[in-house]
Each structure stands twice: as C-alpha cells, then as structure tokens.
Design an enzyme around this catalytic site. Structure first.
Site, PDB file in Angstrom:
ATOM      1  N   ASN A  10       0.861  -1.176   0.000  1.00 29.15           N
ATOM      2  CA  ASN A  10       0.000   0.000   0.000  1.00 29.15           C
ATOM      3  C   ASN A  10       0.900   1.229   0.000  1.00 29.15           C
ATOM      4  OD1 ASN A  10      -1.896   2.001   0.372  1.00 29.15           O
ATOM      5  ND2 ASN A  10      -2.342   1.469   2.508  1.00 29.15           N
ATOM      6  N   TRP A  11       0.980   1.870  -1.159  1.00 30.99           N
ATOM      7  CA  TRP A  11       1.878   3.014  -1.294  1.00 30.99           C
ATOM      8  C   TRP A  11       1.337   4.268  -0.628  1.00 30.99           C
ATOM      9  CZ3 TRP A  11       3.711   2.825  -7.150  1.00 30.99           C
ATOM     10  CH2 TRP A  11       4.382   1.623  -7.372  1.00 30.99           C
ATOM     11  N   LYS A  12       0.078   4.256  -0.249  1.00 30.40           N
ATOM     12  CA  LYS A  12      -0.569   5.413   0.378  1.00 30.40           C
ATOM     13  C   LYS A  12      -0.361   6.655  -0.503  1.00 30.40           C
ATOM     14  CE  LYS A  12      -0.205   3.205   4.853  1.00 30.40           C
ATOM     15  NZ  LYS A  12      -0.098   3.386   6.314  1.00 30.40           N
ATOM     16  N   HIS A  96      -9.524   0.742   5.066  1.00 32.88           N
ATOM     17  CA  HIS A  96      -8.227   0.958   5.701  1.00 32.88           C
ATOM     18  C   HIS A  96      -8.401   1.892   6.890  1.00 32.88           C
ATOM     19  CE1 HIS A  96      -4.097   2.305   6.369  1.00 32.88           C
ATOM     20  NE2 HIS A  96      -3.715   1.209   5.746  1.00 32.88           N
ATOM     21  N   GLU A  98      -6.879   4.364   7.999  1.00 37.12           N
ATOM     22  CA  GLU A  98      -6.765   5.795   7.726  1.00 37.12           C
ATOM     23  C   GLU A  98      -8.035   6.325   7.075  1.00 37.12           C
ATOM     24  OE1 GLU A  98      -1.962   5.310   7.318  1.00 37.12           O
ATOM     25  OE2 GLU A  98      -3.159   5.569   5.504  1.00 37.12           O
ATOM     26  N   GLU A 168      -5.168  -5.161  10.641  1.00 36.50           N
ATOM     27  CA  GLU A 168      -4.179  -4.107  10.838  1.00 36.50           C
ATOM     28  C   GLU A 168      -4.462  -3.415  12.163  1.00 36.50           C
ATOM     29  OE1 GLU A 168      -4.559  -1.220   7.670  1.00 36.50           O
ATOM     30  OE2 GLU A 168      -6.566  -0.737   8.333  1.00 36.50           O
ATOM     31  N   GLY A 174       2.565   2.432  10.999  1.00 38.29           N
ATOM     32  CA  GLY A 174       3.431   3.598  10.890  1.00 38.29           C
ATOM     33  C   GLY A 174       4.054   4.028  12.201  1.00 38.29           C
ATOM     34  N   SER A 213       3.490  -2.375  10.370  1.00 35.64           N
ATOM     35  CA  SER A 213       4.950  -2.284  10.516  1.00 35.64           C
ATOM     36  C   SER A 213       5.648  -3.614  10.219  1.00 35.64           C
ATOM     37  CB  SER A 213       5.324  -1.779  11.919  1.00 35.64           C
ATOM     38  OG  SER A 213       4.827  -0.470  12.127  1.00 35.64           O
ATOM     39  N   GLY A 234       3.082  -1.256   4.331  1.00 35.26           N
ATOM     40  CA  GLY A 234       3.066   0.186   4.121  1.00 35.26           C
ATOM     41  C   GLY A 234       4.430   0.697   3.710  1.00 35.26           C
ATOM     42  N   GLY A 235       5.147   1.317   4.648  1.00 39.42           N
ATOM     43  CA  GLY A 235       6.413   1.969   4.338  1.00 39.42           C
ATOM     44  C   GLY A 235       7.427   1.083   3.653  1.00 39.42           C
TER      45      GLY A 235
END
Length: 255
Positions: A10-12, A96, A98, A168, A174, A213, A234-235
């Site tokens: 997920n590149w967000k 998600h 967010e 999640e 994050g 994470s 994610g990251g």
C-alpha cells in the site's frame, strides 16, 4: 487447505512517475524468485494506469479506495470501480484504518464499498483492526466482530469466497510497533473463527493478511503463524529491496 501467500504494498499518498517506474523495475527483478507468492501493489489512483502497464500482469495492481456508489455520476472527487477495472486493477482496499479514522468510512460505508467492489469483479481487501485504546480496554475481539459483521450482514458469508481480509492493528501502523506473532495469530484466528461460524469451507480458503509495521526482519516470524497468509505492507513497500525481502519471507514458508 493450502492458501497462496499474498504480499500487498500500500503506497498510500507516496510516489511519482520516475520513482514509481524505478520501484516497479526493482520489484519485477525479484518476481521470478518469489514465484509462489502473489505480489500486489496499490499506487495512488493517478498512477495506477502507468504502473499497471509497466507491471504487465507480472505484478497485480489494486486501488487504495473506491466509491460505494452503484453507478458513476455527480460525486466529485470519487472514483468508481469501473474506472479502477479499466486501468488494470484486480484488487481494491476497503476500510483501511486511515480511511476510517480521517475520512468518515464508517462500518456501513465500508460494507457498501465491499459490495461495490465485488459487483464489478474487483477483489476487496477488507481492512479491520482496533486502536490502542480499544486493545487496552480488552475490546479487540468486539471491534473485529463489529467490523466483520457489518460486511457480513450486507453481503453474506458467500461474498468472502472472493475477498481478502487484512488485520491491521491501528496502534502498529506507521508507529514502528508490531503486534507480536502471538498477538497477530490470536487476532487472525478470531477472524477466521468468525467466518467459520458462518461457513467453515469459506473460512478455510479466505486469505488473512497482517498489516502493521511489517519489515524484512519480522516477516518470517509473522508469516509462520498458521492463520497469517501474507502481509499488507506500508512503508517497506516503497523500497524494492525491502519489499522483495518480505516477499522472500513469504516464499520461504512454501514447501
């Protein structure tokens, strides 16, 4: 039942044309070495078309969100599922944390998006998870049950035959914190049990991903849990080497 591992990036709200092209080139270089793993990337919507063309079917492509509206129309800023399909998406994230926290995607909205995705032939990745406050209050299972039931009530258990669920924990997204393998397994086993109460066969075939994470140094331990079938990353999905190391962790669970 053997479930194919899925590693989804997920590149967000990250990326750009040059950076995306470099990232996909790097991931493509490692696809063959991870042949048993389904690899998926979810770029920002404006880049999906270009990413899908470069991926050329060797990497699956998904959207990060879609509208719950049945038909396109006067919904400024929204993206209909037909648009995602047309530019090469096969998957789409729904619910998600967010989106739930910042953009008002309540349980009923998420259920509607899940329905919209499936009605158009997209595979929804339903994201569920609790906040730190909810976990500390002992409400993890109640929150997961509520989020799942909203989708089950609208769509029925049969809809989960063509879906993915991503657990999640919001407190681990994050933050650098990661659920322990036991915490992840407990939550995944609860989710699978909720589905099994409706249909054991569908429950056993539904892939459950862990998101929170995930990194190369913890992926093997997480993916070795019996009810964890991959990760929503994610990251670490923004660097090809890191992402491929996580794919390799999934690949190592085969055989």
């Amino acid at each position: 039942m053997s479930r194919q591992y899925l590693v989804a990036g997920n590149w967000k709200m990250n990326g750009g044309r040059a950076a995306n092209a470099e990232l996909i080139t790097g991931i493509l270089a490692g696809v063959a070495a991870n042949a048993s793993v389904e690899i998926l990337v979810c770029p920002p919507s404006v880049y999906i078309d270009a990413v899908a063309q470069q991926a050329a079917g060797k990497i699956k492509v998904g959207g990060q969100n879609l509208s719950e509206q049945e038909k396109p129309g006067a919904f400024t800023g929204e993206i209909h599922g037909t648009m995602l399909k047309e530019v090469g998406c096969q998957y789409v994230l729904v619910g998600h944390s967010e989106r739930r926290a910042f953009y008002g995607d309540a349980d009923d909205v998420v259920a509607g998006k899940f329905k919209a995705a499936q009605s158009l032939g997209l595979t929804p990745i339903l994201c569920v998870g609790e906040t730190l406050q909810e976990r500390e209050a002992g409400q993890t299972e109640a929150v997961l049950a509520r989020q799942l039931n909203a989708v089950l009530d609208l769509n029925g258990i049969d809809s989960f035959a063509n879906s993915v669920v991503a657990y999640e924990p919001v407190w681990a997204i994050g933050t650098g914190k990661t659920a322990s393998p036991q915490q992840a397994q407990d939550a995944h086993a609860f989710i699978r049990g909720q589905l099994a109460a409706k249909n054991a066969k569908i429950s056993n075939s539904t892939r459950l991903l862990y998101g929170g994470s995930v990194k190369a140094d913890n992926a093997v331990e997480l993916f070795s849990c019996p009810d964890v079938d991959g990760g929503l990353i994610g990251g670490a999905s923004l660097k090809a080497a890191d992402f491929l190391a996580i794919c390799a962790a999934a690949q190592s669970q085969k055989g």
